[in-house]
Design a protein around this motif. Structure first.
Motif, PDB file in Angstrom:
ATOM      1  N   ALA A  69       4.339  -2.532   2.087  1.00  0.00           N
ATOM      2  CA  ALA A  69       4.974  -3.559   1.246  1.00  0.00           C
ATOM      3  C   ALA A  69       4.380  -3.569  -0.158  1.00  0.00           C
ATOM      4  O   ALA A  69       5.110  -3.671  -1.151  1.00  0.00           O
ATOM      5  CB  ALA A  69       4.826  -4.931   1.898  1.00  0.00           C
ATOM      6  N   MET A  70       3.059  -3.443  -0.257  1.00  0.00           N
ATOM      7  CA  MET A  70       2.410  -3.441  -1.567  1.00  0.00           C
ATOM      8  C   MET A  70       2.755  -2.182  -2.352  1.00  0.00           C
ATOM      9  O   MET A  70       2.976  -2.225  -3.561  1.00  0.00           O
ATOM     10  CB  MET A  70       0.898  -3.567  -1.400  1.00  0.00           C
ATOM     11  CG  MET A  70       0.444  -4.907  -0.847  1.00  0.00           C
ATOM     12  SD  MET A  70       0.992  -6.334  -1.844  1.00  0.00           S
ATOM     13  CE  MET A  70       0.102  -6.034  -3.384  1.00  0.00           C
ATOM     14  N   ALA A  71       2.822  -1.040  -1.674  1.00  0.00           N
ATOM     15  CA  ALA A  71       3.193   0.204  -2.347  1.00  0.00           C
ATOM     16  C   ALA A  71       4.627   0.140  -2.847  1.00  0.00           C
ATOM     17  O   ALA A  71       4.930   0.592  -3.961  1.00  0.00           O
ATOM     18  CB  ALA A  71       3.010   1.387  -1.393  1.00  0.00           C
ATOM     19  N   GLN A  72       5.514  -0.432  -2.049  1.00  0.00           N
ATOM     20  CA  GLN A  72       6.904  -0.586  -2.471  1.00  0.00           C
ATOM     21  C   GLN A  72       7.006  -1.510  -3.682  1.00  0.00           C
ATOM     22  O   GLN A  72       7.782  -1.266  -4.608  1.00  0.00           O
ATOM     23  CB  GLN A  72       7.739  -1.128  -1.310  1.00  0.00           C
ATOM     24  CG  GLN A  72       7.957  -0.147  -0.176  1.00  0.00           C
ATOM     25  CD  GLN A  72       8.905   0.980  -0.548  1.00  0.00           C
ATOM     26  OE1 GLN A  72       9.728   0.847  -1.447  1.00  0.00           O
ATOM     27  NE2 GLN A  72       8.777   2.104   0.141  1.00  0.00           N
ATOM     28  N   LYS A  73       6.209  -2.569  -3.669  1.00  0.00           N
ATOM     29  CA  LYS A  73       6.193  -3.492  -4.802  1.00  0.00           C
ATOM     30  C   LYS A  73       5.705  -2.780  -6.062  1.00  0.00           C
ATOM     31  O   LYS A  73       6.264  -2.956  -7.159  1.00  0.00           O
ATOM     32  CB  LYS A  73       5.287  -4.682  -4.487  1.00  0.00           C
ATOM     33  CG  LYS A  73       5.233  -5.738  -5.584  1.00  0.00           C
ATOM     34  CD  LYS A  73       4.342  -6.903  -5.169  1.00  0.00           C
ATOM     35  CE  LYS A  73       4.258  -7.959  -6.271  1.00  0.00           C
ATOM     36  NZ  LYS A  73       3.363  -9.084  -5.883  1.00  0.00           N
ATOM     37  N   ALA A  74       4.666  -1.954  -5.910  1.00  0.00           N
ATOM     38  CA  ALA A  74       4.149  -1.193  -7.049  1.00  0.00           C
ATOM     39  C   ALA A  74       5.198  -0.216  -7.564  1.00  0.00           C
ATOM     40  O   ALA A  74       5.353  -0.035  -8.778  1.00  0.00           O
ATOM     41  CB  ALA A  74       2.882  -0.451  -6.640  1.00  0.00           C
ATOM     42  N   TRP A  75       5.921   0.422  -6.661  1.00  0.00           N
ATOM     43  CA  TRP A  75       6.951   1.376  -7.063  1.00  0.00           C
ATOM     44  C   TRP A  75       8.092   0.686  -7.809  1.00  0.00           C
ATOM     45  O   TRP A  75       8.613   1.208  -8.802  1.00  0.00           O
ATOM     46  CB  TRP A  75       7.462   2.142  -5.841  1.00  0.00           C
ATOM     47  CG  TRP A  75       8.630   3.049  -6.091  1.00  0.00           C
ATOM     48  CD1 TRP A  75       9.816   3.055  -5.426  1.00  0.00           C
ATOM     49  CD2 TRP A  75       8.734   4.087  -7.073  1.00  0.00           C
ATOM     50  NE1 TRP A  75      10.655   4.013  -5.919  1.00  0.00           N
ATOM     51  CE2 TRP A  75      10.004   4.667  -6.935  1.00  0.00           C
ATOM     52  CE3 TRP A  75       7.878   4.573  -8.048  1.00  0.00           C
ATOM     53  CZ2 TRP A  75      10.451   5.726  -7.732  1.00  0.00           C
ATOM     54  CZ3 TRP A  75       8.302   5.632  -8.860  1.00  0.00           C
ATOM     55  CH2 TRP A  75       9.571   6.192  -8.706  1.00  0.00           C
ATOM     56  N   GLU A  76       8.486  -0.497  -7.353  1.00  0.00           N
ATOM     57  CA  GLU A  76       9.540  -1.238  -8.064  1.00  0.00           C
ATOM     58  C   GLU A  76       9.080  -1.586  -9.486  1.00  0.00           C
ATOM     59  O   GLU A  76       9.856  -1.477 -10.445  1.00  0.00           O
ATOM     60  CB  GLU A  76       9.900  -2.508  -7.296  1.00  0.00           C
ATOM     61  CG  GLU A  76      10.631  -2.258  -5.989  1.00  0.00           C
ATOM     62  CD  GLU A  76      11.907  -1.451  -6.175  1.00  0.00           C
ATOM     63  OE1 GLU A  76      12.678  -1.755  -7.120  1.00  0.00           O
ATOM     64  OE2 GLU A  76      12.134  -0.509  -5.382  1.00  0.00           O
ATOM     65  N   LYS A  77       7.829  -2.002  -9.636  1.00  0.00           N
ATOM     66  CA  LYS A  77       7.291  -2.292 -10.969  1.00  0.00           C
ATOM     67  C   LYS A  77       7.255  -1.015 -11.807  1.00  0.00           C
ATOM     68  O   LYS A  77       7.589  -1.030 -13.002  1.00  0.00           O
ATOM     69  CB  LYS A  77       5.891  -2.900 -10.843  1.00  0.00           C
ATOM     70  CG  LYS A  77       5.154  -3.078 -12.166  1.00  0.00           C
ATOM     71  CD  LYS A  77       5.943  -3.913 -13.177  1.00  0.00           C
ATOM     72  CE  LYS A  77       6.021  -5.370 -12.753  1.00  0.00           C
ATOM     73  NZ  LYS A  77       6.683  -6.195 -13.794  1.00  0.00           N
ATOM     74  N   ALA A  78       6.839   0.089 -11.197  1.00  0.00           N
ATOM     75  CA  ALA A  78       6.779   1.362 -11.914  1.00  0.00           C
ATOM     76  C   ALA A  78       8.146   1.751 -12.445  1.00  0.00           C
ATOM     77  O   ALA A  78       8.275   2.194 -13.597  1.00  0.00           O
ATOM     78  CB  ALA A  78       6.231   2.453 -10.991  1.00  0.00           C
ATOM     79  N   LYS A  79       9.169   1.590 -11.629  1.00  0.00           N
ATOM     80  CA  LYS A  79      10.526   1.946 -12.077  1.00  0.00           C
ATOM     81  C   LYS A  79      10.948   1.097 -13.266  1.00  0.00           C
ATOM     82  O   LYS A  79      11.553   1.613 -14.219  1.00  0.00           O
ATOM     83  CB  LYS A  79      11.517   1.796 -10.916  1.00  0.00           C
ATOM     84  CG  LYS A  79      11.360   2.871  -9.852  1.00  0.00           C
ATOM     85  CD  LYS A  79      12.510   2.863  -8.860  1.00  0.00           C
ATOM     86  CE  LYS A  79      12.460   1.674  -7.937  1.00  0.00           C
ATOM     87  NZ  LYS A  79      13.514   1.722  -6.899  1.00  0.00           N
ATOM     88  N   ASP A  80      10.651  -0.184 -13.229  1.00  0.00           N
ATOM     89  CA  ASP A  80      10.992  -1.057 -14.358  1.00  0.00           C
ATOM     90  C   ASP A  80      10.297  -0.598 -15.635  1.00  0.00           C
ATOM     91  O   ASP A  80      10.903  -0.567 -16.717  1.00  0.00           O
ATOM     92  CB  ASP A  80      10.590  -2.504 -14.048  1.00  0.00           C
ATOM     93  CG  ASP A  80      11.482  -3.151 -13.006  1.00  0.00           C
ATOM     94  OD1 ASP A  80      12.593  -2.631 -12.757  1.00  0.00           O
ATOM     95  OD2 ASP A  80      11.066  -4.177 -12.434  1.00  0.00           O
ATOM     96  N   LEU A  81       9.022  -0.229 -15.518  1.00  0.00           N
ATOM     97  CA  LEU A  81       8.254   0.183 -16.694  1.00  0.00           C
ATOM     98  C   LEU A  81       8.750   1.521 -17.237  1.00  0.00           C
ATOM     99  O   LEU A  81       8.795   1.731 -18.450  1.00  0.00           O
ATOM    100  CB  LEU A  81       6.773   0.284 -16.332  1.00  0.00           C
ATOM    101  CG  LEU A  81       6.086  -1.050 -16.008  1.00  0.00           C
ATOM    102  CD1 LEU A  81       4.736  -0.800 -15.362  1.00  0.00           C
ATOM    103  CD2 LEU A  81       5.933  -1.900 -17.268  1.00  0.00           C
ATOM    104  N   ILE A  82       9.114   2.422 -16.342  1.00  0.00           N
ATOM    105  CA  ILE A  82       9.617   3.731 -16.781  1.00  0.00           C
ATOM    106  C   ILE A  82      10.983   3.585 -17.437  1.00  0.00           C
ATOM    107  O   ILE A  82      11.274   4.239 -18.446  1.00  0.00           O
ATOM    108  CB  ILE A  82       9.674   4.711 -15.594  1.00  0.00           C
ATOM    109  CG1 ILE A  82       8.256   5.005 -15.090  1.00  0.00           C
ATOM    110  CG2 ILE A  82      10.373   6.012 -15.993  1.00  0.00           C
ATOM    111  CD1 ILE A  82       8.207   5.729 -13.752  1.00  0.00           C
ATOM    112  N   ARG A  83      11.819   2.738 -16.891  1.00  0.00           N
ATOM    113  CA  ARG A  83      13.148   2.530 -17.470  1.00  0.00           C
ATOM    114  C   ARG A  83      13.072   1.929 -18.869  1.00  0.00           C
ATOM    115  O   ARG A  83      13.982   2.124 -19.686  1.00  0.00           O
ATOM    116  CB  ARG A  83      13.974   1.601 -16.569  1.00  0.00           C
ATOM    117  CG  ARG A  83      14.433   2.220 -15.264  1.00  0.00           C
ATOM    118  CD  ARG A  83      15.386   1.281 -14.562  1.00  0.00           C
ATOM    119  NE  ARG A  83      15.811   1.774 -13.250  1.00  0.00           N
ATOM    120  CZ  ARG A  83      15.472   1.226 -12.088  1.00  0.00           C
ATOM    121  NH1 ARG A  83      14.682   0.145 -12.080  1.00  0.00           N
ATOM    122  NH2 ARG A  83      15.902   1.741 -10.958  1.00  0.00           N
TER     123      ARG A  83
END
Length: 213
Positions: free
Chosen positions: A119-133
């Motif tokens: 769950a924490m890794a998925q949360k980090a990945w969602e944040k990463a996608k927002d930052l990359i976009r």
């Protein structure tokens, strides 16, 4: 004494002339090659391997971006509450240029709760996608994401699809951590494997401030 001076020490005038001619030809050839390198693009960069220096190399590029006043961001996938000098420095002095998110909670053998780790890794990945976009960010460092991918906390195919199809053209993305998936290395523009030759841990020396964190 410089390396070049060592190389030419004791040479005769004729030998020095030949050496100078050889170096001039090398310089000309180098400049000819460099003249063809005109393109720019956002790179997918992977730092992996058993040796130390993967995150350090990533943070080196982040600090270069900061020095050039280029907005950037960091997402830490594993390190959790561990205090690091990089995070302290960035949050204290460069938060206007670099967003910093620590969203991991350590390793499963520490949390003893795989579902929570996922769950924490998925949360980090969602944040990463927002930052990359966000095209204002010139670089995004995904610190230790390779570990999350190795343990299948995140689907590597989803990460690859995002990097290939949604990453803005000029945005650099750096992915660190040992055991990078072969599929990820395949799509990377730059991939480096840190090779372990010696490690102080094997001699009973613990992680030390200013070296490991």
């Amino acid at each position: 004494m410089s390396e070049n001076h060592d190389e030419t020490a004791g040479m005769s005038e004729a030998e020095l002339a030949r050496h100078s001619e050889k170096m001039a030809k090398k310089k000309q050839a180098r400049e000819k090659i460099m003249a063809t390198k005109t393109d720019e693009k956002g790179l997918v960069i992977v730092h992996t391997g058993k040796g130390k220096g993967k995150s350090t190399a990533g943070f080196g590029m982040i600090f270069r971006h900061i020095a050039h006043k280029k907005p950037c961001a960091v997402v830490q996938f594993i390190k959790g509450a561990m205090v690091t000098g990089e995070r302290d420095l960035i949050e204290a002095h460069f938060s206007d240029l670099c967003q910093f998110f620590t969203l991991g909670e350590g390793f499963t053998w520490e949390t003893q709760d795989r579902a929570r780790d996922v769950a924490m890794a998925q949360k980090a990945w969602e944040k990463a996608k927002d930052l990359i976009r966000d095209e204002r960010n010139s670089m995004v460092l995904l610190d230790e994401i390779n570990i999350a991918l190795r343990y299948d906390y995140i689907d590597v195919n989803e990460v690859i699809d995002f990097l290939k199809n949604e990453k803005p053209y000029m945005t650099h993305v750096v992915l660190t951590g040992r055991n990078a998936k072969e599929e990820l290395i395949e799509i990377a523009d730059l991939a480096t494997e840190m090779e372990l030759l010696k490690h102080p841990f094997r001699s009973g020396i613990k992680a030390q401030q200013g070296v490991e964190y």
